[in-house]
Design a protein around this motif. Structure first.
Motif, PDB file in Angstrom:
ATOM      1  N   THR A  28     -13.398 -66.651 -38.158  1.00 42.56           N
ATOM      2  CA  THR A  28     -13.462 -67.814 -39.044  1.00 42.56           C
ATOM      3  C   THR A  28     -12.883 -69.045 -38.374  1.00 42.56           C
ATOM      4  O   THR A  28     -13.401 -70.152 -38.525  1.00 42.56           O
ATOM      5  N   LYS A  29     -11.829 -68.836 -37.582  1.00 43.32           N
ATOM      6  CA  LYS A  29     -11.210 -69.949 -36.854  1.00 43.32           C
ATOM      7  C   LYS A  29     -12.012 -70.338 -35.614  1.00 43.32           C
ATOM      8  O   LYS A  29     -11.714 -71.330 -34.963  1.00 43.32           O
ATOM      9  N   GLY A  30     -13.011 -69.540 -35.252  1.00 47.15           N
ATOM     10  CA  GLY A  30     -13.875 -69.890 -34.132  1.00 47.15           C
ATOM     11  C   GLY A  30     -13.391 -69.428 -32.773  1.00 47.15           C
ATOM     12  O   GLY A  30     -13.827 -69.951 -31.755  1.00 47.15           O
ATOM     13  N   TYR A  31     -12.484 -68.455 -32.744  1.00 39.66           N
ATOM     14  CA  TYR A  31     -11.951 -67.955 -31.478  1.00 39.66           C
ATOM     15  C   TYR A  31     -12.704 -66.712 -31.012  1.00 39.66           C
ATOM     16  O   TYR A  31     -13.021 -65.841 -31.825  1.00 39.66           O
ATOM     17  N   THR A  32     -12.939 -66.637 -29.726  1.00 42.07           N
ATOM     18  CA  THR A  32     -13.368 -65.377 -29.125  1.00 42.07           C
ATOM     19  C   THR A  32     -12.090 -64.588 -28.832  1.00 42.07           C
ATOM     20  O   THR A  32     -10.983 -65.147 -28.860  1.00 42.07           O
ATOM     21  N   ILE A  33     -12.237 -63.319 -28.522  1.00 35.46           N
ATOM     22  CA  ILE A  33     -11.060 -62.526 -28.159  1.00 35.46           C
ATOM     23  C   ILE A  33     -10.398 -63.114 -26.919  1.00 35.46           C
ATOM     24  O   ILE A  33      -9.171 -63.200 -26.831  1.00 35.46           O
ATOM     25  N   LEU A  38      -5.737 -66.034 -24.442  1.00 28.10           N
ATOM     26  CA  LEU A  38      -5.130 -67.147 -23.712  1.00 28.10           C
ATOM     27  C   LEU A  38      -4.161 -67.941 -24.583  1.00 28.10           C
ATOM     28  O   LEU A  38      -3.112 -68.386 -24.123  1.00 28.10           O
ATOM     29  N   THR A  39      -4.493 -68.091 -25.843  1.00 27.98           N
ATOM     30  CA  THR A  39      -3.681 -68.900 -26.755  1.00 27.98           C
ATOM     31  C   THR A  39      -2.383 -68.203 -27.137  1.00 27.98           C
ATOM     32  O   THR A  39      -1.335 -68.840 -27.205  1.00 27.98           O
ATOM     33  N   CYS A  40      -2.433 -66.890 -27.379  1.00 27.38           N
ATOM     34  CA  CYS A  40      -1.234 -66.192 -27.857  1.00 27.38           C
ATOM     35  C   CYS A  40      -0.487 -65.443 -26.758  1.00 27.38           C
ATOM     36  O   CYS A  40       0.636 -64.991 -26.971  1.00 27.38           O
ATOM     37  N   GLY A  41      -1.091 -65.303 -25.585  1.00 31.08           N
ATOM     38  CA  GLY A  41      -0.412 -64.660 -24.473  1.00 31.08           C
ATOM     39  C   GLY A  41      -0.494 -63.147 -24.460  1.00 31.08           C
ATOM     40  O   GLY A  41       0.220 -62.498 -23.692  1.00 31.08           O
ATOM     41  N   LEU A  42      -1.347 -62.570 -25.284  1.00 29.67           N
ATOM     42  CA  LEU A  42      -1.551 -61.122 -25.268  1.00 29.67           C
ATOM     43  C   LEU A  42      -2.796 -60.800 -24.453  1.00 29.67           C
ATOM     44  O   LEU A  42      -3.695 -61.627 -24.325  1.00 29.67           O
ATOM     45  N   ALA A  43      -2.851 -59.594 -23.931  1.00 32.76           N
ATOM     46  CA  ALA A  43      -4.019 -59.157 -23.173  1.00 32.76           C
ATOM     47  C   ALA A  43      -5.195 -58.917 -24.119  1.00 32.76           C
ATOM     48  O   ALA A  43      -5.012 -58.595 -25.293  1.00 32.76           O
ATOM     49  N   ALA A  59       5.545 -57.956 -33.964  1.00 30.04           N
ATOM     50  CA  ALA A  59       5.801 -59.073 -33.040  1.00 30.04           C
ATOM     51  C   ALA A  59       4.496 -59.624 -32.480  1.00 30.04           C
ATOM     52  O   ALA A  59       4.320 -60.844 -32.356  1.00 30.04           O
ATOM     53  N   LYS A  60       3.567 -58.734 -32.148  1.00 33.43           N
ATOM     54  CA  LYS A  60       2.262 -59.176 -31.642  1.00 33.43           C
ATOM     55  C   LYS A  60       1.483 -59.894 -32.741  1.00 33.43           C
ATOM     56  O   LYS A  60       0.845 -60.920 -32.491  1.00 33.43           O
ATOM     57  N   LEU A  61       1.543 -59.355 -33.963  1.00 36.33           N
ATOM     58  CA  LEU A  61       0.826 -59.987 -35.068  1.00 36.33           C
ATOM     59  C   LEU A  61       1.388 -61.369 -35.369  1.00 36.33           C
ATOM     60  O   LEU A  61       0.641 -62.290 -35.694  1.00 36.33           O
ATOM     61  N   ALA A  65      -0.744 -64.745 -35.347  1.00 38.09           N
ATOM     62  CA  ALA A  65      -0.764 -65.625 -36.523  1.00 38.09           C
ATOM     63  C   ALA A  65      -0.378 -67.042 -36.137  1.00 38.09           C
ATOM     64  O   ALA A  65      -1.007 -68.010 -36.588  1.00 38.09           O
ATOM     65  N   SER A  66       0.614 -67.168 -35.289  1.00 33.44           N
ATOM     66  CA  SER A  66       1.034 -68.493 -34.832  1.00 33.44           C
ATOM     67  C   SER A  66      -0.087 -69.173 -34.048  1.00 33.44           C
ATOM     68  O   SER A  66      -0.375 -70.356 -34.251  1.00 33.44           O
TER      69      SER A  66
END
Length: 88
Positions: A28-33, A38-43, A59-61, A65-66
């Motif tokens: 819905t926010k228009g993000y690909t995985i 890249l935005t949240c720093g998770l693989a 912590a990952k969630l 969310a942020s």
């Protein structure tokens, strides 16, 4: 790039059978995985595992969310009794 104009997540989309809340919010926010990674720093694999229900590390969630600019409660289901501190 993510579509920041769409901020409302339909409850119908989240409730759809076999569709994770994270995936619904992310799309819905228009993000690909990859963009979310890249935005949240998770693989990418970590995000896929979370969307598949294999990992629910709070912590990952919170990081996701942020990055998606949504309340943590959209991704982290907290029991009502724990959601707010009680005042004495």
């Amino acid at each position: 790039m993510p579509n920041t104009a769409r901020n409302h997540v339909s409850n119908n989309m989240i409730a759809a059978n076999g569709y994770s809340a994270l995936r619904a919010v992310r799309e819905t926010k228009g993000y690909t995985i990859e963009e979310l990674s890249l935005t949240c720093g998770l693989a990418v694999g970590e995000i896929i595992d979370i969307e598949d229900g294999k990992d629910a590390d709070p912590a990952k969630l919170r990081r996701i969310a942020s990055a998606l600019q949504v309340p943590e409660e959209e991704l982290i289901k907290v029991p009502a009794s724990e959601s707010r501190p009680t005042q004495q």
